[in-house]
Design a protein around this motif. Structure first.
Motif, PDB file in Angstrom:
ATOM      1  N   ASN A 287       0.824  -1.201   0.000  1.00  0.00           N
ATOM      2  CA  ASN A 287       0.000   0.000   0.000  1.00  0.00           C
ATOM      3  C   ASN A 287       0.861   1.255   0.000  1.00  0.00           C
ATOM      4  OD1 ASN A 287      -2.828  -1.003   0.250  1.00  0.00           O
ATOM      5  ND2 ASN A 287      -1.918  -2.066   2.001  1.00  0.00           N
ATOM      6  N   LYS A 288       0.199   2.391  -0.083  1.00  0.00           N
ATOM      7  CA  LYS A 288       0.892   3.675  -0.115  1.00  0.00           C
ATOM      8  C   LYS A 288       1.794   3.836   1.114  1.00  0.00           C
ATOM      9  CE  LYS A 288       0.245   8.601  -0.692  1.00  0.00           C
ATOM     10  NZ  LYS A 288      -0.699   9.703  -0.823  1.00  0.00           N
ATOM     11  N   ASN A 289       2.978   4.377   0.865  1.00  0.00           N
ATOM     12  CA  ASN A 289       4.015   4.655   1.861  1.00  0.00           C
ATOM     13  C   ASN A 289       4.691   3.410   2.412  1.00  0.00           C
ATOM     14  OD1 ASN A 289       3.851   7.488   1.693  1.00  0.00           O
ATOM     15  ND2 ASN A 289       2.047   7.458   2.995  1.00  0.00           N
ATOM     16  N   GLU A 290       4.375   2.236   1.879  1.00  0.00           N
ATOM     17  CA  GLU A 290       5.049   1.018   2.309  1.00  0.00           C
ATOM     18  C   GLU A 290       6.204   0.723   1.365  1.00  0.00           C
ATOM     19  OE1 GLU A 290       1.408  -1.292   4.542  1.00  0.00           O
ATOM     20  OE2 GLU A 290       1.804  -1.805   2.448  1.00  0.00           O
ATOM     21  N   THR A 291       7.194  -0.005   1.898  1.00  0.00           N
ATOM     22  CA  THR A 291       8.362  -0.355   1.103  1.00  0.00           C
ATOM     23  C   THR A 291       8.461  -1.865   0.942  1.00  0.00           C
ATOM     24  OG1 THR A 291       9.860  -0.539   2.995  1.00  0.00           O
ATOM     25  CG2 THR A 291       9.668   1.638   1.947  1.00  0.00           C
ATOM     26  N   VAL A 292       9.196  -2.258  -0.083  1.00  0.00           N
ATOM     27  CA  VAL A 292       9.585  -3.650  -0.276  1.00  0.00           C
ATOM     28  C   VAL A 292      11.025  -3.632  -0.769  1.00  0.00           C
ATOM     29  CG1 VAL A 292       8.638  -3.750  -2.639  1.00  0.00           C
ATOM     30  CG2 VAL A 292       9.063  -5.866  -1.375  1.00  0.00           C
ATOM     31  N   THR A 293      11.823  -4.543  -0.234  1.00  0.00           N
ATOM     32  CA  THR A 293      13.188  -4.715  -0.719  1.00  0.00           C
ATOM     33  C   THR A 293      13.264  -6.065  -1.406  1.00  0.00           C
ATOM     34  OG1 THR A 293      14.095  -3.359   1.055  1.00  0.00           O
ATOM     35  CG2 THR A 293      15.641  -4.811  -0.112  1.00  0.00           C
ATOM     36  N   TRP A 294      13.670  -6.029  -2.662  1.00  0.00           N
ATOM     37  CA  TRP A 294      13.799  -7.229  -3.481  1.00  0.00           C
ATOM     38  C   TRP A 294      15.259  -7.639  -3.558  1.00  0.00           C
ATOM     39  CZ3 TRP A 294       9.328  -9.343  -4.643  1.00  0.00           C
ATOM     40  CH2 TRP A 294       8.187  -8.535  -4.755  1.00  0.00           C
ATOM     41  N   ARG A 295      15.474  -8.948  -3.630  1.00  0.00           N
ATOM     42  CA  ARG A 295      16.811  -9.492  -3.894  1.00  0.00           C
ATOM     43  C   ARG A 295      16.644 -10.525  -4.992  1.00  0.00           C
ATOM     44  NH1 ARG A 295      20.402 -13.775  -2.361  1.00  0.00           N
ATOM     45  NH2 ARG A 295      22.538 -13.007  -2.216  1.00  0.00           N
ATOM     46  N   GLY A 296      17.380 -10.330  -6.087  1.00  0.00           N
ATOM     47  CA  GLY A 296      17.285 -11.243  -7.216  1.00  0.00           C
ATOM     48  C   GLY A 296      18.572 -11.278  -8.000  1.00  0.00           C
ATOM     49  N   LYS A 297      18.674 -12.285  -8.827  1.00  0.00           N
ATOM     50  CA  LYS A 297      19.884 -12.466  -9.627  1.00  0.00           C
ATOM     51  C   LYS A 297      19.633 -11.940 -11.041  1.00  0.00           C
ATOM     52  CE  LYS A 297      23.530 -15.849 -10.262  1.00  0.00           C
ATOM     53  NZ  LYS A 297      23.924 -17.245 -10.027  1.00  0.00           N
ATOM     54  N   HIS A 298      20.395 -10.916 -11.391  1.00  0.00           N
ATOM     55  CA  HIS A 298      20.309 -10.300 -12.713  1.00  0.00           C
ATOM     56  C   HIS A 298      21.720 -10.170 -13.270  1.00  0.00           C
ATOM     57  CE1 HIS A 298      16.060  -9.185 -12.212  1.00  0.00           C
ATOM     58  NE2 HIS A 298      16.385  -9.039 -10.933  1.00  0.00           N
ATOM     59  N   PHE A 299      21.901 -10.605 -14.501  1.00  0.00           N
ATOM     60  CA  PHE A 299      23.204 -10.535 -15.170  1.00  0.00           C
ATOM     61  C   PHE A 299      24.289 -11.256 -14.358  1.00  0.00           C
ATOM     62  CE2 PHE A 299      20.826  -6.739 -16.527  1.00  0.00           C
ATOM     63  CZ  PHE A 299      20.708  -7.036 -17.877  1.00  0.00           C
ATOM     64  N   GLY A 300      23.888 -12.326 -13.655  1.00  0.00           N
ATOM     65  CA  GLY A 300      24.842 -13.141 -12.914  1.00  0.00           C
ATOM     66  C   GLY A 300      25.187 -12.632 -11.527  1.00  0.00           C
ATOM     67  N   PHE A 301      24.559 -11.543 -11.093  1.00  0.00           N
ATOM     68  CA  PHE A 301      24.851 -10.959  -9.777  1.00  0.00           C
ATOM     69  C   PHE A 301      23.573 -10.870  -8.954  1.00  0.00           C
ATOM     70  CE2 PHE A 301      27.888  -9.092 -12.746  1.00  0.00           C
ATOM     71  CZ  PHE A 301      29.098  -9.358 -12.115  1.00  0.00           C
ATOM     72  N   TYR A 302      23.693 -11.136  -7.648  1.00  0.00           N
ATOM     73  CA  TYR A 302      22.571 -10.890  -6.755  1.00  0.00           C
ATOM     74  C   TYR A 302      22.543  -9.400  -6.421  1.00  0.00           C
ATOM     75  CZ  TYR A 302      21.162 -15.678  -6.138  1.00  0.00           C
ATOM     76  OH  TYR A 302      20.669 -16.935  -6.372  1.00  0.00           O
ATOM     77  N   LEU A 303      21.408  -8.786  -6.664  1.00  0.00           N
ATOM     78  CA  LEU A 303      21.233  -7.349  -6.453  1.00  0.00           C
ATOM     79  C   LEU A 303      20.042  -7.117  -5.537  1.00  0.00           C
ATOM     80  CD1 LEU A 303      21.555  -6.293 -10.205  1.00  0.00           C
ATOM     81  CD2 LEU A 303      23.355  -6.221  -8.475  1.00  0.00           C
TER      82      LEU A 303
END
Length: 152
Positions: free
Chosen positions: A48-64
């Motif tokens: 919802n509004k004003n909430e955050t999410v932090t994603w971790r995923g592998k893109h181009f061979g690196f975890y970001l």
């Protein structure tokens, strides 16, 4: 700054489509190829509004990691997520929803800037824009299928 515009026609109501688009669990399902997971903030359910999410995923061979906040929301019509922390210089993803005769048109407007000057721009032209477009197309395919099943 690079801008990606997509429009997806979904045979579901605007409310169902809107809620499906902000579903953290669905995003994780649609991003399975990059093993993207919500690791902080809202990690399940609807964001919802004003909430955050932090994603971790592998893109181009690196975890970001990428932290976004929902900075604007007009229920069932629009929401905006903006990067707070991550590898981009800026990242802004607008989501628009318009319903006509029981069909929802969902529009994505993604604007971002890469860091690292000319090297970042070259990486964007050669790889990143296509990668992000395909990432959104895969997400929207799962979103469409899910929203249309909910509509039944």
């Amino acid at each position: 700054m690079t801008t990606i515009h997509l429009a997806t026609q979904i045979n579901a109501s605007k409310q169902i489509t809107f809620d499906t688009a902000r579903d953290i669990d669905l995003h994780q399902k649609s991003a399975a190829t990059s093993n993207e997971k919500a690791i902080a903030g809202i990690t399940s359910g609807l964001i919802n509004k004003n909430e955050t999410v932090t994603w971790r995923g592998k893109h181009f061979g690196f975890y970001l990691t990428h932290k976004s906040r929902i900075t604007q929301m007009d229920l069932y019509d629009y929401f905006l997520d903006e990067m707070e922390e991550g590898k981009f210089r800026s990242f802004r993803h607008q989501h628009f929803f318009e319903e006509k005769n029981g069909i929802t048109i969902m529009k994505d407007h993604l604007q971002y800037e890469t860091p690292y000057g000319i090297f970042g721009k070259l990486f964007d032209v050669l790889f990143l824009e296509k990668h992000l477009t395909n990432f959104l197309l895969a997400r929207n395919k799962i979103l469409k299928e899910t929203a249309e099943k909910k509509q039944e």
